[in-house]
Design a protein around this motif. Structure first.
Motif, PDB file in Angstrom:
ATOM      1  N   CYS A  70       0.828  -1.212   0.000  1.00 29.60           N
ATOM      2  CA  CYS A  70       0.000   0.000   0.000  1.00 29.60           C
ATOM      3  C   CYS A  70       0.866   1.268   0.000  1.00 29.60           C
ATOM      4  N   GLY A  71       2.126   1.138   0.408  1.00 31.84           N
ATOM      5  CA  GLY A  71       2.995   2.320   0.458  1.00 31.84           C
ATOM      6  C   GLY A  71       3.757   2.566  -0.836  1.00 31.84           C
ATOM      7  N   LEU A  72       3.697   1.618  -1.780  1.00 29.50           N
ATOM      8  CA  LEU A  72       4.548   1.712  -2.978  1.00 29.50           C
ATOM      9  C   LEU A  72       4.351   3.012  -3.780  1.00 29.50           C
ATOM     10  N   PRO A  73       3.091   3.453  -4.034  1.00 28.38           N
ATOM     11  CA  PRO A  73       2.940   4.694  -4.812  1.00 28.38           C
ATOM     12  C   PRO A  73       3.645   5.884  -4.149  1.00 28.38           C
ATOM     13  N   TYR A  74       3.629   5.894  -2.805  1.00 24.75           N
ATOM     14  CA  TYR A  74       4.199   7.044  -2.078  1.00 24.75           C
ATOM     15  C   TYR A  74       5.723   6.983  -2.028  1.00 24.75           C
ATOM     16  N   TYR A  75       6.283   5.786  -2.200  1.00 26.90           N
ATOM     17  CA  TYR A  75       7.742   5.659  -2.318  1.00 26.90           C
ATOM     18  C   TYR A  75       8.165   6.199  -3.692  1.00 26.90           C
ATOM     19  N   ILE A  76       7.385   5.853  -4.712  1.00 29.05           N
ATOM     20  CA  ILE A  76       7.695   6.344  -6.067  1.00 29.05           C
ATOM     21  C   ILE A  76       7.595   7.876  -6.101  1.00 29.05           C
ATOM     22  N   GLY A  77       6.581   8.411  -5.420  1.00 28.47           N
ATOM     23  CA  GLY A  77       6.355   9.860  -5.428  1.00 28.47           C
ATOM     24  C   GLY A  77       7.324  10.624  -4.547  1.00 28.47           C
ATOM     25  N   GLY A  78       7.966   9.935  -3.606  1.00 28.38           N
ATOM     26  CA  GLY A  78       8.959  10.596  -2.754  1.00 28.38           C
ATOM     27  C   GLY A  78       8.443  10.961  -1.372  1.00 28.38           C
ATOM     28  N   THR A  79       7.156  10.732  -1.095  1.00 28.13           N
ATOM     29  CA  THR A  79       6.647  11.018   0.256  1.00 28.13           C
ATOM     30  C   THR A  79       7.287  10.056   1.254  1.00 28.13           C
ATOM     31  N   ILE A  80       7.377   8.778   0.865  1.00 23.26           N
ATOM     32  CA  ILE A  80       8.122   7.800   1.683  1.00 23.26           C
ATOM     33  C   ILE A  80       9.546   7.810   1.142  1.00 23.26           C
ATOM     34  N   LYS A  81      10.467   8.285   1.984  1.00 21.42           N
ATOM     35  CA  LYS A  81      11.824   8.552   1.493  1.00 21.42           C
ATOM     36  C   LYS A  81      12.675   7.279   1.425  1.00 21.42           C
ATOM     37  N   HIS A  82      12.509   6.408   2.424  1.00 17.61           N
ATOM     38  CA  HIS A  82      13.453   5.294   2.536  1.00 17.61           C
ATOM     39  C   HIS A  82      12.819   3.982   2.099  1.00 17.61           C
ATOM     40  N   ARG A  83      13.431   3.355   1.128  1.00 18.40           N
ATOM     41  CA  ARG A  83      12.943   2.082   0.603  1.00 18.40           C
ATOM     42  C   ARG A  83      12.801   1.055   1.726  1.00 18.40           C
ATOM     43  N   GLY A  84      13.762   1.094   2.653  1.00 23.25           N
ATOM     44  CA  GLY A  84      13.774   0.116   3.750  1.00 23.25           C
ATOM     45  C   GLY A  84      12.507   0.167   4.591  1.00 23.25           C
ATOM     46  N   SER A  85      11.880   1.340   4.664  1.00 20.72           N
ATOM     47  CA  SER A  85      10.694   1.414   5.527  1.00 20.72           C
ATOM     48  C   SER A  85       9.498   0.690   4.910  1.00 20.72           C
ATOM     49  N   LEU A  86       9.623   0.271   3.632  1.00 23.93           N
ATOM     50  CA  LEU A  86       8.554  -0.526   3.017  1.00 23.93           C
ATOM     51  C   LEU A  86       8.638  -1.991   3.448  1.00 23.93           C
ATOM     52  N   LEU A  87       9.826  -2.352   3.940  1.00 25.56           N
ATOM     53  CA  LEU A  87      10.027  -3.776   4.280  1.00 25.56           C
ATOM     54  C   LEU A  87       9.687  -3.974   5.756  1.00 25.56           C
ATOM     55  N   VAL A  88       8.438  -4.373   5.988  1.00 25.01           N
ATOM     56  CA  VAL A  88       7.912  -4.441   7.350  1.00 25.01           C
ATOM     57  C   VAL A  88       8.625  -5.526   8.159  1.00 25.01           C
ATOM     58  N   GLN A  89       8.918  -6.641   7.527  1.00 23.14           N
ATOM     59  CA  GLN A  89       9.585  -7.758   8.205  1.00 23.14           C
ATOM     60  C   GLN A  89      10.478  -8.461   7.177  1.00 23.14           C
ATOM     61  N   THR A  90      11.561  -9.034   7.641  1.00 23.65           N
ATOM     62  CA  THR A  90      12.473  -9.745   6.725  1.00 23.65           C
ATOM     63  C   THR A  90      12.455 -11.236   7.061  1.00 23.65           C
ATOM     64  N   ALA A  91      13.051 -12.041   6.149  1.00 27.76           N
ATOM     65  CA  ALA A  91      13.129 -13.482   6.409  1.00 27.76           C
ATOM     66  C   ALA A  91      13.904 -13.723   7.702  1.00 27.76           C
ATOM     67  N   ARG A  92      14.981 -12.962   7.901  1.00 26.05           N
ATOM     68  CA  ARG A  92      15.769 -13.141   9.132  1.00 26.05           C
ATOM     69  C   ARG A  92      14.936 -12.745  10.358  1.00 26.05           C
ATOM     70  N   GLY A  93      14.189 -11.655  10.222  1.00 27.14           N
ATOM     71  CA  GLY A  93      13.330 -11.215  11.325  1.00 27.14           C
ATOM     72  C   GLY A  93      12.318 -12.290  11.682  1.00 27.14           C
ATOM     73  N   PHE A  94      11.745 -12.934  10.669  1.00 25.51           N
ATOM     74  CA  PHE A  94      10.776 -14.013  10.922  1.00 25.51           C
ATOM     75  C   PHE A  94      11.440 -15.140  11.715  1.00 25.51           C
ATOM     76  N   LYS A  95      12.684 -15.434  11.361  1.00 28.74           N
ATOM     77  CA  LYS A  95      13.395 -16.541  12.032  1.00 28.74           C
ATOM     78  C   LYS A  95      13.668 -16.151  13.488  1.00 28.74           C
ATOM     79  N   ASN A  96      14.269 -14.947  13.645  1.00 22.61           N
ATOM     80  CA  ASN A  96      14.711 -14.553  14.989  1.00 22.61           C
ATOM     81  C   ASN A  96      13.545 -14.335  15.943  1.00 22.61           C
ATOM     82  N   ARG A  97      12.541 -13.643  15.469  1.00 21.62           N
ATOM     83  CA  ARG A  97      11.464 -13.292  16.392  1.00 21.62           C
ATOM     84  C   ARG A  97      10.412 -14.378  16.526  1.00 21.62           C
ATOM     85  N   PHE A  98      10.134 -15.084  15.412  1.00 17.95           N
ATOM     86  CA  PHE A  98       8.985 -16.000  15.424  1.00 17.95           C
ATOM     87  C   PHE A  98       9.354 -17.465  15.217  1.00 17.95           C
TER      88      PHE A  98
END
Ligand code: FAD
Length: 589
Positions: A70-98
């Motif tokens: 849902c945030g992708l259009p705003y990343y393209i437009g520049g409102t969301i500045k950092h690509r990383g903030s689109l990545l809510v959870q990572t494969a490593r995060g899933f392993k470590n936390r869950f």
């Protein structure tokens, strides 16, 4: 490859753990989840919270799990500045936390239901392997529709569904000097992209084959959005189909059905999505509307060991089968599927029921917010659902406190019992709050009388003592209890002028700045003193039982005029719903 042999490696030995608290070995239940974004990631995380022991594996075809589509259009437009903030959870995060094994770039391409295993292709190595399951969850989402039009494979045509799509679009804009874009499709992704490409300095055109953008809205509500888009210099090509594309030099020509050609630097194709149900269909699971996967109220497919949810699963809106491509329902279903799987693996018989969606959606369109919930008037008409619709315009907060803006609300309700069937709201401020209140009332099977009574938090910066939702409820109540009869802008437009007397009850200044053809002006404040004049005007209408239509800017002063008229014995009087504001917006006057 000998799949049976491969399977053995993945069976009991892998599924047994030495549990420190238990003396003997415990056989793990194995849950596989296909699709690792909205619905899949939610199911996995909730399931782990419910059951610490089961084995959970997510298979995601793409490079990323749990990203914010849902945030992708705003990343393209520049409102969301950092690509990383689109990545809510990572494969490593899933392993470590869950303690969840999230395998990205892993395409599940076959399900063997009889032996309960899936076949996976590791897209990094091309290795194919089986993985068995006790329960399988399909949250494979939906794919953008890409019709086989001439020239559709041009590299200048983009669709937007995931992070790599947004990378491609962003890089294309960053690395080329572009001046204009054509967006095909006026749904919420198309409009969000229009705003974001405009923010990047591109001039934008939208081509839409229907006569309006934002299909869940009725025409006159979408007209408010049309006007705003035009104010922002977005060109709208409504009632226009694209028939093909042609690369020409650095441009791509978009060819319309009426032969018009729109040269563009880039094209965003956003004409809708279709459930990504190939895997399920090939496994013989029952499919339904738009080829979505059929599910029962526990979210099980026609094979009870396989759950389906999110965009790929058939859903309902107010109990009627409908596709629902929204993140909220996908997440809510994920929680229910997880709870039900946890019940099943722990021997609990009572499962949770999914009660269906009501289709509540919202979009930011430049400075406007447009939102809807439940049924539209046009849907009710198409499906022969008896309904009444009324339109009100109210301030987002007290008019005397700076910054109040108009909110237009359309309410659709049953003429029998006042049950709220749907609502649409468009405005610059406070639209989200109002649509959410009405959606909650719909969810609780409430009526327009409930809306009239809704108690809201009030102080001048936030609302008025009578909130726009209350006002919408009051007007609906007045209609249902015969205090007022209304006529819609469309009914008025279609009615015979010779059979209708129009009374514009606004001030003379307002009347002179634009009114409805053939309207007579008698300001409401002069109404009681000019009764004889009204009598003269209406004499002929009385004899012939013509309609008297009163109107003002939004319908409030006209309601007062209406009440004066009917209490003076006039009959066949109607108040124009939404007033001149709705009439003139719908007809682009
Ligand atoms: P998805 O989140 O799409 O996840 C499905 C995943 O399954 C995909 O990543 C896919 O790669 C993977 N997959 C499919 N098949 C396989 C396979 N065979 N093997 C392995 N993996 C597979 N909704 C809103 O409510 N509000 C919004 O503002 C909003 N904005 C949006 C903006 C954009 C640009 C987009 C694209 C969507 C937006 N949506 C919005 C819709 C929302 O994102 C979806 O409704 C939601 O993500 C659906 O969740 P899902 O789990 O069903 O599918």
């Amino acid at each position: 490859m000998d799949l049976e042999k491969e399977m053995k490696k993945h069976t009991v030995s892998e599924r047994s753990i030495k549990n420190n608290n238990l003396s003997d070995k415990k056989i793990l239940k194995k849950i596989l989840i296909v699709g690792g974004v909205a619905g899949g990631a939610t199911t996995a995380a909730r399931l782990r919270r419910m059951d610490e022991n089961c084995s959970i594996t997510i298979f995601e075809r793409g490079k990323y799990v749990s990203f914010a589509n849902c945030g992708l259009p705003y990343y393209i437009g520049g409102t969301i500045k950092h690509r990383g903030s689109l990545l809510v959870q990572t494969a490593r995060g899933f392993k470590n936390r869950f303690n969840i094994d999230a395998r990205t770039q892993s395409d599940v391409f076959r399900i063997n239901r009889e032996k309960k295993y899936i076949e996976v292709k590791d897209l990094k190595t091309d290795k194919i392997y089986p993985e068995e399951y006790d329960y399988l969850v399909l949250s494979t989402g939906a794919l953008p529709v890409r019709p086989p039009l001439p020239g559709i494979d041009s590299e200048k045509i983009f669709t937007l569904r995931d992070v790599p799509d947004s990378d491609r679009i962003k890089e294309y804009i960053d690395n080329n000097s572009l001046t204009n874009a054509v967006i095909i499709g006026g749904g919420f992704i198309g409009l969000e992209m229009a705003e974001n490409l405009h923010d990047r300095g591109l001039s934008v055109s939208i081509v839409e084959m229907e006569n309006q953008v934002l299909a869940p809205l009725d025409f006159e509500m979408a007209s408010i959005v049309h006007r705003h888009l035009r104010e922002k210099n977005v060109k709208l090509y409504l009632n226009n189909k694209v028939t093909g594309f042609k690369n020409e030099g650095s441009k791509i020509n978009v060819v319309l059905e009426n032969k018009e050609v729109l040269p563009a630097d880039m094209v965003i194709l956003s004409i809708g999505v279709k459930p990504d149900s190939k895997l399920a269909a090939e496994a013989g699971l029952n499919t339904g509307i738009n080829n979505s996967i059929k599910i029962n109220k526990y979210l099980q497919t026609s094979d009870v060991s396989i759950f389906a949810l999110g965009d790929v699963a058939e859903n309902t809106i107010l109990g009627r089968q409908a596709p629902v491509y929204l993140a909220g329902p996908a997440n809510k279903q994920g929680r229910i599927a997880a709870d039900n799987i946890a019940c099943l693996i722990n021997g609990v018989k009572k499962l949770k029921e999914y009660k269906g969606a009501i289709g509540t959606g919202i979009a930011k369109v430049f400075n406007l917010t447009s939102a809807s919930t439940g049924f539209s008037e046009k849907y009710c008409k198409k499906e022969n659902i008896s309904s009444i619709s009324s339109i009100t315009h109210s301030g987002s907060h007290a008019g005397y406190y700076p910054g109040a803006a108009n909110i237009s609300i359309k309410l659709i309700f049953s003429g029998n019992n006042g049950k709220v069937l749907g609502a649409q709201a468009v405005g610059n401020d406070g639209v989200d709050k109002r649509i959410d209140i009405i959606a909650s009332v719909i969810k609780m099977k409430g009526t327009i009388y409930d809306l009239a009574e809704i108690e809201h938090a009030y102080a001048p910066p936030f609302s008025s003592a009578k909130d726009p939702v209350n006002i919408a409820g009051y007007v609906a109540e007045n209609i249902l209890t015969d205090k007022v009869k209304i006529i819609s802008w469309k009914e008025l437009q279609e009615s015979d002028p010779a059979e209708t007397l129009l009374l514009d009850v606004r001030t003379t200044g307002e009347y002179e700045s634009g009114t409805i053809k053939n309207a007579h002006n008698i300001p409401v404040d002069e109404f009681r003193n000019r009764m004889s004049e009204i009598n003269e005007l209406t004499e002929i209408t009385r004899e012939k039982n013509k309609k008297i239509v009163v109107f003002c800017r939004i319908g409030l002063r006209a309601y007062l005029a209406y009440r004066i008229l009917v209490q003076n014995g006039f009959e066949n009087v109607f108040n124009l719903s939404g007033g001149y504001l709705t009439f003139s917006t719908a007809l682009s006057i």
